[in-house]
Design a protein around this motif. Structure first.
Motif, mmCIF file in Angstrom:
data_model
loop_
_atom_site.group_PDB
_atom_site.id
_atom_site.type_symbol
_atom_site.label_atom_id
_atom_site.label_comp_id
_atom_site.label_asym_id
_atom_site.label_seq_id
_atom_site.Cartn_x
_atom_site.Cartn_y
_atom_site.Cartn_z
ATOM 1 N N LEU A 175 4.961 -1.984 1.970
ATOM 2 C CA LEU A 175 5.528 -1.007 1.028
ATOM 3 C C LEU A 175 5.307 -1.452 -0.413
ATOM 4 O O LEU A 175 5.371 -2.640 -0.720
ATOM 5 C CB LEU A 175 7.037 -0.914 1.246
ATOM 6 N N GLN A 176 5.128 -0.469 -1.273
ATOM 7 C CA GLN A 176 5.140 -0.766 -2.708
ATOM 8 C C GLN A 176 6.579 -1.080 -3.118
ATOM 9 O O GLN A 176 7.510 -0.489 -2.556
ATOM 10 C CB GLN A 176 4.666 0.459 -3.496
ATOM 11 N N PRO A 177 6.802 -1.970 -4.091
ATOM 12 C CA PRO A 177 8.173 -2.192 -4.561
ATOM 13 C C PRO A 177 8.796 -0.856 -4.989
ATOM 14 O O PRO A 177 8.137 -0.038 -5.635
ATOM 15 C CB PRO A 177 7.997 -3.135 -5.744
ATOM 16 N N GLY A 178 10.042 -0.623 -4.588
ATOM 17 C CA GLY A 178 10.710 0.642 -4.902
ATOM 18 C C GLY A 178 10.473 1.718 -3.853
ATOM 19 O O GLY A 178 11.085 2.775 -3.916
ATOM 20 N N GLY A 179 9.593 1.452 -2.882
ATOM 21 C CA GLY A 179 9.302 2.434 -1.834
ATOM 22 C C GLY A 179 10.388 2.456 -0.770
ATOM 23 O O GLY A 179 11.152 1.504 -0.617
ATOM 24 N N TRP A 221 0.811 -1.216 0.000
ATOM 25 C CA TRP A 221 0.000 0.000 0.000
ATOM 26 C C TRP A 221 0.853 1.278 0.000
ATOM 27 O O TRP A 221 0.555 2.230 -0.729
ATOM 28 C CB TRP A 221 -0.909 -0.012 1.242
ATOM 29 N N ALA A 222 1.912 1.292 0.815
ATOM 30 C CA ALA A 222 2.613 2.552 1.111
ATOM 31 C C ALA A 222 3.680 2.906 0.077
ATOM 32 O O ALA A 222 4.415 2.042 -0.395
ATOM 33 C CB ALA A 222 3.271 2.461 2.485
ATOM 34 N N SER A 223 3.746 4.207 -0.254
ATOM 35 C CA SER A 223 4.893 4.671 -1.046
ATOM 36 C C SER A 223 6.071 4.976 -0.123
ATOM 37 O O SER A 223 7.214 5.038 -0.560
ATOM 38 C CB SER A 223 4.524 5.908 -1.862
ATOM 39 N N ALA A 255 15.955 2.641 3.909
ATOM 40 C CA ALA A 255 15.879 1.254 3.457
ATOM 41 C C ALA A 255 14.848 1.174 2.339
ATOM 42 O O ALA A 255 13.768 1.755 2.433
ATOM 43 C CB ALA A 255 15.466 0.356 4.626
ATOM 44 N N LYS A 256 15.216 0.462 1.286
ATOM 45 C CA LYS A 256 14.346 0.400 0.103
ATOM 46 C C LYS A 256 13.779 -1.005 -0.076
ATOM 47 O O LYS A 256 14.497 -1.997 0.123
ATOM 48 C CB LYS A 256 15.191 0.767 -1.121
ATOM 49 N N ARG A 257 12.525 -1.080 -0.455
ATOM 50 C CA ARG A 257 11.993 -2.379 -0.879
ATOM 51 C C ARG A 257 12.417 -2.579 -2.329
ATOM 52 O O ARG A 257 12.051 -1.803 -3.201
ATOM 53 C CB ARG A 257 10.454 -2.414 -0.789
ATOM 54 N N PRO A 258 13.243 -3.611 -2.573
ATOM 55 C CA PRO A 258 13.776 -3.768 -3.947
ATOM 56 C C PRO A 258 12.648 -3.981 -4.950
ATOM 57 O O PRO A 258 11.577 -4.457 -4.593
ATOM 58 C CB PRO A 258 14.651 -5.009 -3.838
#
Ligand SMILES: C[S@@+](CC[C@H](N)C(=O)[O-])C[C@H]1O[C@@H](n2cnc3c(N)ncnc32)[C@H](O)[C@@H]1O
Length: 226
Positions: free
Chosen positions: A183-187, A153-155, A223-226
């Motif tokens: 998190l959305q991927p890339g968020g 859901w989250a950016s 920290a990033k969600r890949p």
């Protein structure tokens, strides 16, 4: 909501002139002593790139005094983009305490904040929801240890509990793993802690973690969600 009074909280003027409070039990300030408003803007808003997002969806751990919410709201109303803000808070302060912490806001953002104060629950409640032309705010008054986060859901995630020393639970792997899934991927997730164990937990949960320069000698974690 909580039967607390302003006199239990020690007021603190942070280095950028904005106010915060020291929690009577945790013994820590709600925001950085280097600058409450600065931290909300530079760490949470900008490090997660929320300030450039066309329709940000922020998930926050720890609504606290609503400083991060107000910084994000201010940025979004200035840019004319809709904001969706979902926060989790298990020990909400009273309306009196919340209203005592003022930050600089434009008239539009101030009106939204006044609406938050007007609707702030006087008695225990599980959820607060507000919406307007500016966007939506939802606050779950519950412990993040058991909360269900909406998937992908989250950016951006603002990870803002008290420090791992005094408030270890939200920094643990099971919570971080669920935050990754929210998190959305890339968020991006941002937090003020650079503790080795926090960074290792973030990595184990699947985040790509970096330590970035903060203010003075202080570093922050992104920290990033890949
Ligand atoms: C550092 S303050 C947050 C400051 C806030 N983000 C702001 O902008 O004013 C930490 C907040 O996290 C909340 N918190 C700590 N552990 C929690 C948990 N397990 N579940 C939900 N909220 C928690 C505390 O009650 C406190 O209000």
């Amino acid at each position: 909501m909580a039967p607390d009074r302003i006199l239990f909280y020690q007021p603190l003027r942070t280095e950028d002139g904005s106010p915060t409070l020291v929690h009577p039990v945790f013994g820590e300030a709600y925001s950085s002593r280097h600058g409450a408003w600065m931290q909300a803007n530079e760490l949470y808003l900008k490090l997660t790139r929320t300030h450039q997002h066309p329709a940000p969806r922020v998930l926050e751990i720890g609504f606290g005094l609503g400083v991060n919410f107000r910084a994000t709201l201010e940025n979004c109303v200035q840019r004319g983009v809709p904001l969706e803000y979902l926060s989790y808070e298990f020990l909400p302060v009273s309306r009196e305490v919340l209203a005592s912490v003022e930050v600089p806001l434009s008239p539009h953002a101030r009106r939204v904040w006044e609406e938050v104060l007007t609707n702030w629950p006087a008695y225990p409640q599980t959820f607060l929801a507000l919406q307007g032309t500016w966007g939506r705010l939802g606050i779950h008054f519950e412990d993040v240890m058991t909360a269900q986060f909406p998937p992908r859901w989250a950016s951006a995630v603002y990870l803002d509990p008290f420090s791992p020393q005094v408030n270890p639970e939200p920094w643990q792997f099971p919570v971080l793993e669920r935050l990754l899934a929210a998190l959305q991927p890339g968020g991006y997730l941002a937090t003020y802690s650079v503790a080795g164990q926090v960074r290792r937990n973030l990595e184990a949960a699947g985040f790509r973690v970096e330590k970035v320069p903060g203010v003075g000698k202080k570093a922050w974690t992104r920290a990033k969600r890949p």
